[in-house]
Design an enzyme around this catalytic site. Structure first.
Site, short mmCIF file in Angstrom:
data_model
loop_
_atom_site.label_atom_id
_atom_site.label_comp_id
_atom_site.label_asym_id
_atom_site.label_seq_id
_atom_site.Cartn_x
_atom_site.Cartn_y
_atom_site.Cartn_z
N ASN A 8 28.62 37.10 -120.78
CA ASN A 8 28.42 35.68 -120.47
C ASN A 8 27.63 34.93 -121.54
OD1 ASN A 8 26.15 37.18 -119.51
ND2 ASN A 8 25.53 35.42 -118.31
N GLU B 53 12.05 42.23 -119.27
CA GLU B 53 12.20 42.00 -120.71
C GLU B 53 11.26 40.87 -121.09
OE1 GLU B 53 16.57 41.37 -120.87
OE2 GLU B 53 16.66 43.33 -121.85
N GLU C 49 18.84 44.86 -116.21
CA GLU C 49 18.89 43.42 -115.86
C GLU C 49 20.23 43.19 -115.20
OE1 GLU C 49 16.48 41.32 -116.16
OE2 GLU C 49 15.13 42.49 -117.40
N CYS D 119 23.61 34.55 -115.06
CA CYS D 119 23.00 35.33 -113.98
C CYS D 119 21.97 34.51 -113.21
CB CYS D 119 22.35 36.58 -114.56
SG CYS D 119 21.17 36.20 -115.87
P1 NAD Z 1 29.49 44.77 -116.46
O1 NAD Z 1 28.47 45.57 -115.73
O2 NAD Z 1 30.91 44.93 -116.09
O3 NAD Z 1 29.42 45.07 -118.03
C1 NAD Z 1 28.24 44.91 -118.77
C2 NAD Z 1 28.29 45.84 -119.96
O4 NAD Z 1 28.27 47.17 -119.48
C3 NAD Z 1 29.55 45.71 -120.82
O5 NAD Z 1 29.23 45.90 -122.16
C4 NAD Z 1 30.41 46.85 -120.31
O6 NAD Z 1 31.33 47.32 -121.26
C5 NAD Z 1 29.36 47.89 -120.02
N1 NAD Z 1 29.74 48.92 -119.05
C6 NAD Z 1 30.59 48.82 -118.00
N2 NAD Z 1 30.69 50.00 -117.37
C7 NAD Z 1 29.85 50.86 -118.01
C8 NAD Z 1 29.50 52.22 -117.82
N3 NAD Z 1 30.03 52.96 -116.86
N4 NAD Z 1 28.61 52.77 -118.67
C9 NAD Z 1 28.05 52.04 -119.66
N5 NAD Z 1 28.36 50.76 -119.90
C10 NAD Z 1 29.24 50.16 -119.07
O7 NAD Z 1 29.01 43.27 -116.34
P2 NAD Z 1 29.73 41.98 -116.92
O8 NAD Z 1 30.89 41.65 -116.03
O9 NAD Z 1 29.96 42.13 -118.36
O10 NAD Z 1 28.59 40.89 -116.74
C11 NAD Z 1 28.39 40.16 -115.60
C12 NAD Z 1 27.19 40.65 -114.83
O11 NAD Z 1 26.05 40.68 -115.66
C13 NAD Z 1 26.82 39.75 -113.68
O12 NAD Z 1 26.55 40.53 -112.55
C14 NAD Z 1 25.57 39.04 -114.16
O13 NAD Z 1 24.72 38.58 -113.14
C15 NAD Z 1 24.94 40.10 -114.97
N6 NAD Z 1 23.98 39.52 -115.90
C16 NAD Z 1 22.65 39.73 -115.68
C17 NAD Z 1 21.71 39.16 -116.52
C18 NAD Z 1 20.24 39.37 -116.31
O14 NAD Z 1 19.47 39.06 -117.21
N7 NAD Z 1 19.80 39.88 -115.18
C19 NAD Z 1 22.13 38.37 -117.60
C20 NAD Z 1 23.49 38.18 -117.79
C21 NAD Z 1 24.42 38.76 -116.94
#
Ligand code: NAD
Length: 480
Positions: free
Chosen positions: A150, A461, A248, A282
């Protein structure tokens, strides 16, 4: 077609398996570049490179490390327009937003930690004239950094910069959905003279390249930002290996509007907080609770303002909202709008996929959507949608607003609109969120602890917290 490359041991390399994935421009729905489909062999090469680089990087005088990281920050600044354009094409966000927020923040992340590391100090404890204890803080080793789609470069650098500044070597993976600016960053790291192997960027799928990072026994700390489900798997996998974890995760953030608020500000910022970056933040204030006497007035003003938000070409500076990041994510958001209708919600505005014309006709667009009439505990109000969809709900008393706000499994951020100082403090103390904004939203100071409670994550963080995360503490006791 442009082929993105991994950045391993200071070089731009092909993935071991020579396989590539399509990278799609969400504004047009067209494949415009290819991403390495890396696997555990690439992660192993990255770990080998990081291991070889660690002895010299970890003991390099902090001022020298800082200089190199400052160079990276300066190069990000020099390439701001190019990076912003790449981010917009890759992610779907308006290019003006990437220029104003994403890329400047990536630059600032490096600047902040390059200078911050110089000021990191440790404590000493004198034990009643019998001993002196002092604490050493040493880089933890190889850190794994994994980020979402995002805010691609913004969040990728938010992890990498403190890890490198603390003296760790890094194996990092950006989201496979938005890999382009991480690739451009690897070129800038080479230009800045970052020693080879200090930062390694492996592109590819989460369950394949990402999982190989999590499972690698020589990676001792994992800093992850992404979905709660992925975080759960990472925690389960990493815990038996005793890895240090920073998670996060998702959010379903309450935005609470009291009748005594600064009305104009509350309306304006609530719209921004709901639809900025197509609601794909998020911290998005996706549940808006409004004190009853203000409900109708707020709703009218909110909807009026939403009607001015143009959804369009991310490259057009007149577009307030761009494209949704992928077809799959667009369909997920649309399914939640359907669910909201089934749960008895009334669509106040939007509610549909938007079909644009010309070269954008195959792109992924959704109208900004506001819904009312839903109970606080229905799925629409409990699950993270992560798109341009918000709900409006009235409340009578503070206790009721708090009950609604705290009812989800998430606890990332919360916003409170009131001119009553006592109430603001009272609510802030009781809201189950790691980040509270009073009369503002997404107002950031990089020194502050950033992170969530409950299923929104583990750890914080920001500031010295992040530098400390990437270090191991060692107490040394000298008997006098
Ligand atoms: P996601 O969990 O699908 O993917 C995030 C990252 O993790 C990607 O690089 C993905 O390739 C990797 N990933 C996926 N499966 C994995 C595994 N089994 N092992 C290791 N890595 C893996 O999330 P997304 O769809 O990319 O992002 C959206 C989510 O992120 C939302 O839930 C949002 O709220 C959250 N988010 C949180 C914050 C925060 O600061 N808390 C900030 C931004 C986004």
């Amino acid at each position: 077609m442009q082929k993105i490359k991994n950045y391993i041991n200071g070089e731009l390399t092909e993935p071991a398996g020579k396989n590539y994935l399509d990278n799609i421009n969400p504004a047009t729905g067209e494949v415009y570049s290819l991403i390495p489909d890396s696997d555990e062999r690439d992660v192993q090469l990255a770990v080998d490179a990081a291991k070889a680089a660690f002895p010299s990087w970890s003991v390099m005088p902090v001022a020298e490390r800082s200089d190199i990281l400052l160079k990276i920050s300066q190069l990000i600044d020099k390439n701001l327009d190019r990076l912003a354009l790449a981010e917009s094409i890759d992610q779907g966000k308006p290019v003006w937003l990437a220029k104003r927020v994403d890329i400047p923040r990536a630059r600032d992340n490096f600047h902040f930690y390059a200078t911050g590391a110089i000021h990191l100090s440790t404590e000493a404890h004198a034990t009643e004239n019998t001993a002196i204890n002092y604490t050493l803080r040493q880089p933890i080793g190889i850190a794994g950094c994994i980020s979402p789609w995002n805010l691609p470069l913004y969040l990728f650098t938010w992890k990498i910069a403190p890890a490198l500044a603390a003296g760790c070597c890094v194996v990092a993976k950006p989201s496979e959905i938005t890999p382009m600016t991480a690739y451009l960053l690897s070129e800038l790291c080479i230009e800045a003279g970052l020693p080879k192997g200090v930062l390694n960027i492996v592109h590819g799928l989460g369950p394949k390249a990402g999982a190989a990072i999590i499972q690698h026994p020589e990676i001792s700390a994992i800093s992850f930002t992404g979905g709660t489900k992925t975080g759960e798997w990472i925690a389960k996998t990493a815990a038996p290996m005793f890895k240090k974890l920073s998670l996060e995760l998702g959010g379903k953030n309450p935005n609470m509007v009291f009748a005594d608020c600064n009305f104009e500000e509350a309306v304006k910022t609530s719209v921004t907080g709901a639809f900025s970056n197509q609601g794909e933040i998020c911290l998005t204030g996706s549940r808006i609770f409004i004190e009853k006497p203000l409900y109708e007035k707020f709703k009218d003003a909110f909807l009026k303002r939403v009607s001015t938000l143009t959804v369009g070409d991310p490259l057009d500076d007149n577009s307030r909202m761009g494209a949704i990041v992928s077809k799959q994510h667009m369909e997920k958001i649309l399914s939640y709008i359907e669910l909201a209708k089934q749960e008895g919600g009334k669509i106040l505005c939007g509610g549909n996929q938007l079909h644009l014309s010309g070269k954008l006709s195959k792109g992924y667009y959704i109208e900004p959507t506001a819904i009312e009439g839903l109970p606080y505990d229905c799925r629409t109000n409990q699950e993270e949608i992560f798109g341009p969809v918000v709900t409006l709900m009235p409340f009578e008393k503070e206790e009721e607003a708090l009950k609604y706000a705290n009812s989800t499994t998430y606890g990332l951020a919360g916003t409170i609109w009131t001119e009553n100082l006592s109430r603001a403090h009272r609510m802030a103390a009781q809201l189950q969120s790691g980040i509270i904004w009073i009369n503002c939203w997404l107002f950031r100071d990089l020194r502050t602890p950033f992170g969530g409670m409950k299923n929104s994550g583990v750890g914080r963080e920001g500031g010295f917290e992040a530098l400390k995360f990437f270090t191991e503490e060692k107490n040394v006791c000298i008997k006098l």
